[in-house]
Design a protein around this motif. Structure first.
Motif, PDB file in Angstrom:
ATOM      1  N   LEU A 161       0.832  -1.210   0.000  1.00  0.00           N
ATOM      2  CA  LEU A 161       0.000   0.000   0.000  1.00  0.00           C
ATOM      3  C   LEU A 161       0.862   1.253   0.000  1.00  0.00           C
ATOM      4  N   SER A 162       1.940   1.235   0.752  1.00  0.00           N
ATOM      5  CA  SER A 162       2.829   2.388   0.820  1.00  0.00           C
ATOM      6  C   SER A 162       3.414   2.705  -0.553  1.00  0.00           C
ATOM      7  N   GLU A 163       3.790   1.674  -1.288  1.00  0.00           N
ATOM      8  CA  GLU A 163       4.350   1.877  -2.625  1.00  0.00           C
ATOM      9  C   GLU A 163       3.266   2.304  -3.615  1.00  0.00           C
ATOM     10  N   CYS A 164       2.094   1.696  -3.518  1.00  0.00           N
ATOM     11  CA  CYS A 164       1.003   2.035  -4.435  1.00  0.00           C
ATOM     12  C   CYS A 164       0.514   3.467  -4.221  1.00  0.00           C
ATOM     13  N   GLU A 165       0.630   3.956  -2.988  1.00  0.00           N
ATOM     14  CA  GLU A 165       0.162   5.306  -2.671  1.00  0.00           C
ATOM     15  C   GLU A 165       0.881   6.358  -3.519  1.00  0.00           C
ATOM     16  N   LYS A 166       2.102   6.058  -3.932  1.00  0.00           N
ATOM     17  CA  LYS A 166       2.882   7.004  -4.730  1.00  0.00           C
ATOM     18  C   LYS A 166       2.268   7.230  -6.114  1.00  0.00           C
ATOM     19  N   PHE A 167       1.410   6.293  -6.538  1.00  0.00           N
ATOM     20  CA  PHE A 167       0.849   6.376  -7.876  1.00  0.00           C
ATOM     21  C   PHE A 167      -0.586   6.905  -7.893  1.00  0.00           C
ATOM     22  N   LEU A 168      -1.110   7.262  -6.734  1.00  0.00           N
ATOM     23  CA  LEU A 168      -2.471   7.794  -6.672  1.00  0.00           C
ATOM     24  C   LEU A 168      -2.494   9.230  -7.186  1.00  0.00           C
ATOM     25  N   GLY A 169      -3.584   9.578  -7.863  1.00  0.00           N
ATOM     26  CA  GLY A 169      -3.726  10.933  -8.384  1.00  0.00           C
ATOM     27  C   GLY A 169      -4.829  11.685  -7.675  1.00  0.00           C
ATOM     28  N   GLU A 170      -4.738  12.991  -7.667  1.00  0.00           N
ATOM     29  CA  GLU A 170      -5.738  13.816  -6.985  1.00  0.00           C
ATOM     30  C   GLU A 170      -7.078  13.743  -7.710  1.00  0.00           C
ATOM     31  N   THR A 171      -8.154  13.773  -6.940  1.00  0.00           N
ATOM     32  CA  THR A 171      -9.494  13.686  -7.498  1.00  0.00           C
ATOM     33  C   THR A 171     -10.468  14.472  -6.630  1.00  0.00           C
ATOM     34  N   ASP A 172     -11.521  14.974  -7.234  1.00  0.00           N
ATOM     35  CA  ASP A 172     -12.548  15.697  -6.470  1.00  0.00           C
ATOM     36  C   ASP A 172     -13.421  14.744  -5.673  1.00  0.00           C
ATOM     37  N   ALA A 173     -13.607  13.535  -6.205  1.00  0.00           N
ATOM     38  CA  ALA A 173     -14.461  12.546  -5.526  1.00  0.00           C
ATOM     39  C   ALA A 173     -13.969  11.147  -5.837  1.00  0.00           C
ATOM     40  N   PHE A 174     -14.140  10.245  -4.883  1.00  0.00           N
ATOM     41  CA  PHE A 174     -13.769   8.856  -5.104  1.00  0.00           C
ATOM     42  C   PHE A 174     -14.651   8.230  -6.188  1.00  0.00           C
ATOM     43  N   PHE A 175     -14.141   7.200  -6.853  1.00  0.00           N
ATOM     44  CA  PHE A 175     -14.932   6.462  -7.834  1.00  0.00           C
ATOM     45  C   PHE A 175     -15.985   5.588  -7.167  1.00  0.00           C
ATOM     46  N   PHE A 176     -15.691   5.130  -5.946  1.00  0.00           N
ATOM     47  CA  PHE A 176     -16.582   4.206  -5.247  1.00  0.00           C
ATOM     48  C   PHE A 176     -16.873   4.737  -3.849  1.00  0.00           C
ATOM     49  N   PRO A 177     -18.008   4.343  -3.266  1.00  0.00           N
ATOM     50  CA  PRO A 177     -18.285   4.719  -1.873  1.00  0.00           C
ATOM     51  C   PRO A 177     -17.148   4.251  -0.973  1.00  0.00           C
ATOM     52  N   ASP A 178     -16.895   4.991   0.087  1.00  0.00           N
ATOM     53  CA  ASP A 178     -15.736   4.668   0.927  1.00  0.00           C
ATOM     54  C   ASP A 178     -16.007   3.561   1.938  1.00  0.00           C
ATOM     55  N   ASP A 179     -17.216   2.987   1.907  1.00  0.00           N
ATOM     56  CA  ASP A 179     -17.548   1.940   2.881  1.00  0.00           C
ATOM     57  C   ASP A 179     -17.758   0.575   2.224  1.00  0.00           C
ATOM     58  N   ILE A 180     -17.321   0.397   0.981  1.00  0.00           N
ATOM     59  CA  ILE A 180     -17.456  -0.907   0.336  1.00  0.00           C
ATOM     60  C   ILE A 180     -16.076  -1.446  -0.032  1.00  0.00           C
ATOM     61  N   ALA A 181     -15.972  -2.787  -0.129  1.00  0.00           N
ATOM     62  CA  ALA A 181     -14.698  -3.419  -0.450  1.00  0.00           C
ATOM     63  C   ALA A 181     -14.677  -3.976  -1.872  1.00  0.00           C
ATOM     64  N   THR A 182     -15.827  -4.046  -2.522  1.00  0.00           N
ATOM     65  CA  THR A 182     -15.893  -4.533  -3.905  1.00  0.00           C
ATOM     66  C   THR A 182     -17.168  -4.026  -4.542  1.00  0.00           C
ATOM     67  N   ASP A 183     -17.158  -3.962  -5.866  1.00  0.00           N
ATOM     68  CA  ASP A 183     -18.370  -3.557  -6.585  1.00  0.00           C
ATOM     69  C   ASP A 183     -19.138  -4.766  -7.108  1.00  0.00           C
ATOM     70  N   GLN A 184     -18.705  -5.971  -6.714  1.00  0.00           N
ATOM     71  CA  GLN A 184     -19.374  -7.181  -7.181  1.00  0.00           C
ATOM     72  C   GLN A 184     -20.803  -7.262  -6.660  1.00  0.00           C
ATOM     73  N   PRO A 185     -21.785  -7.528  -7.532  1.00  0.00           N
ATOM     74  CA  PRO A 185     -23.143  -7.807  -7.055  1.00  0.00           C
ATOM     75  C   PRO A 185     -23.133  -9.067  -6.192  1.00  0.00           C
ATOM     76  N   GLU A 186     -24.023  -9.133  -5.227  1.00  0.00           N
ATOM     77  CA  GLU A 186     -24.064 -10.293  -4.341  1.00  0.00           C
ATOM     78  C   GLU A 186     -24.355 -11.582  -5.110  1.00  0.00           C
ATOM     79  N   ARG A 187     -25.135 -11.486  -6.181  1.00  0.00           N
ATOM     80  CA  ARG A 187     -25.417 -12.677  -7.005  1.00  0.00           C
ATOM     81  C   ARG A 187     -24.120 -13.229  -7.599  1.00  0.00           C
TER      82      ARG A 187
END
Length: 296
Positions: A161-187
């Motif tokens: 995570l520490s290494e990956c953090e170097k590649f993050l870019g600034e954004t006005d809003a996250f792509f996903f809600p901050d309380d989920i771990a995956t976008d997979q439907p439960e089905r």
């Protein structure tokens, strides 16, 4: 200011990519087994910490395709690299470089994509072997970082995570809600969990020729009712999956139900059926119908 980035997790089959994703997230979003080519679809894992959101793309293991399903899986891995801000190449300590790693490195060189080598399964080897692995890959490309780790034990995830953090870019809003771990439907998650149990309980080639389709996913009060159809490629495989007096299928159902109840937090009634769809992995139409479609 918020920051986010997409990181593709790539590598050969059975190197520990899905185990790594689950370890980073601290929960199960990708199925795992000791058999290669377990992951078929791209699985998105989302890890949000404060103002940072890491979006990991867990990909199928890269290999030489032998059927239309294999074509889809390799295509998915390649498209995931193109869709990402950085590439996390997972290798196994002490294993020789193959065409899989060579092709990924070629992509990294041609595109200039930021890249990290995660040297997995360090718990199964020694420091000398790890050092030799780093030396081997360092001679092939100037990677941004090398991280020795053990996905199974969860060692090294903070460094990743520490290494990956170097590649993050600034954004006005996250792509996903901050309380989920995956976008997979439960089905979809339910279908994958069932397929995981097939991989774990069946031997040889049989589980690789299975696909799971959820036909019913219905909440009834505090009970979730799931009806799933398991497709296999041969009538003889159906007999193996069902087992003597249905015992093999019952075992798959028990393991899957226990996992689903833990993950979904509710009681589950699981009804499994087995059907034959001969040689479906060689049919583009069947592969598409079972949900294995390219995003692009």
């Amino acid at each position: 200011m918020k920051k986010t980035g997409f990181i593709a997790i790539v590598g050969r089959p059975n190197v520990g990519k899905s185990t790594l994703l689950n370890a980073i997230l601290g929960e199960k979003v990708a199925i795992v087994s000791n058999k290669p080519q377990t992951t078929r679809n791209r699985i998105i894992g989302i890890h949000t910490v404060g103002e940072n959101q890491f979006v990991f793309l867990d990909t199928p293991g890269m290999h030489a395709p032998k059927n239309k399903l294999g074509d889809f899986m390799v295509g998915t891995a390649n498209s995931s690299m193109r869709d990402s801000d950085a590439v996390l190449l997972v290798v196994e300590a002490g294993k020789p470089v193959t065409t899989v790693e060579e092709n990924v490195i070629s992509y990294i060189k041609n595109t200039g994509a930021p890249s990290i080598i995660a040297i997995n399964k360090t718990d199964l080897t020694d420091a000398v072997t790890v050092a030799e692995t780093i030396k081997t890959y360092a001679a092939l490309h100037d990677f941004d970082a090398f991280v020795p780790m053990s996905a199974k034990k969860g060692d090294g995830t903070k460094a990743i995570l520490s290494e990956c953090e170097k590649f993050l870019g600034e954004t006005d809003a996250f792509f996903f809600p901050d309380d989920i771990a995956t976008d997979q439907p439960e089905r979809q998650l339910a279908a994958e969990i069932i397929r995981e149990k097939l991989l774990r309980t069946l031997d040889k080639e049989v589980p690789h020729g299975t696909a799971v389709v959820i036909e019913e996913f219905k909440e009834e009060g505090k009970l979730l009712r799931i009806r799933a159809e398991i497709f296999c490629e041969k009538a003889s495989h159906k007999g193996i999956i069902v087992g003597k007096k249905g015992e093999a299928l019952k075992l798959v159902g028990t393991y899957a139900r226990e996992d689903l109840e833990r993950i979904l937090g509710t009681k589950v009634y699981l009804n499994l059926w087995v059907k034959v769809k001969e040689n479906w992995r060689d049919s583009v139409a069947a592969v598409n119908n079972f949900g294995y479609r390219q995003d692009d």
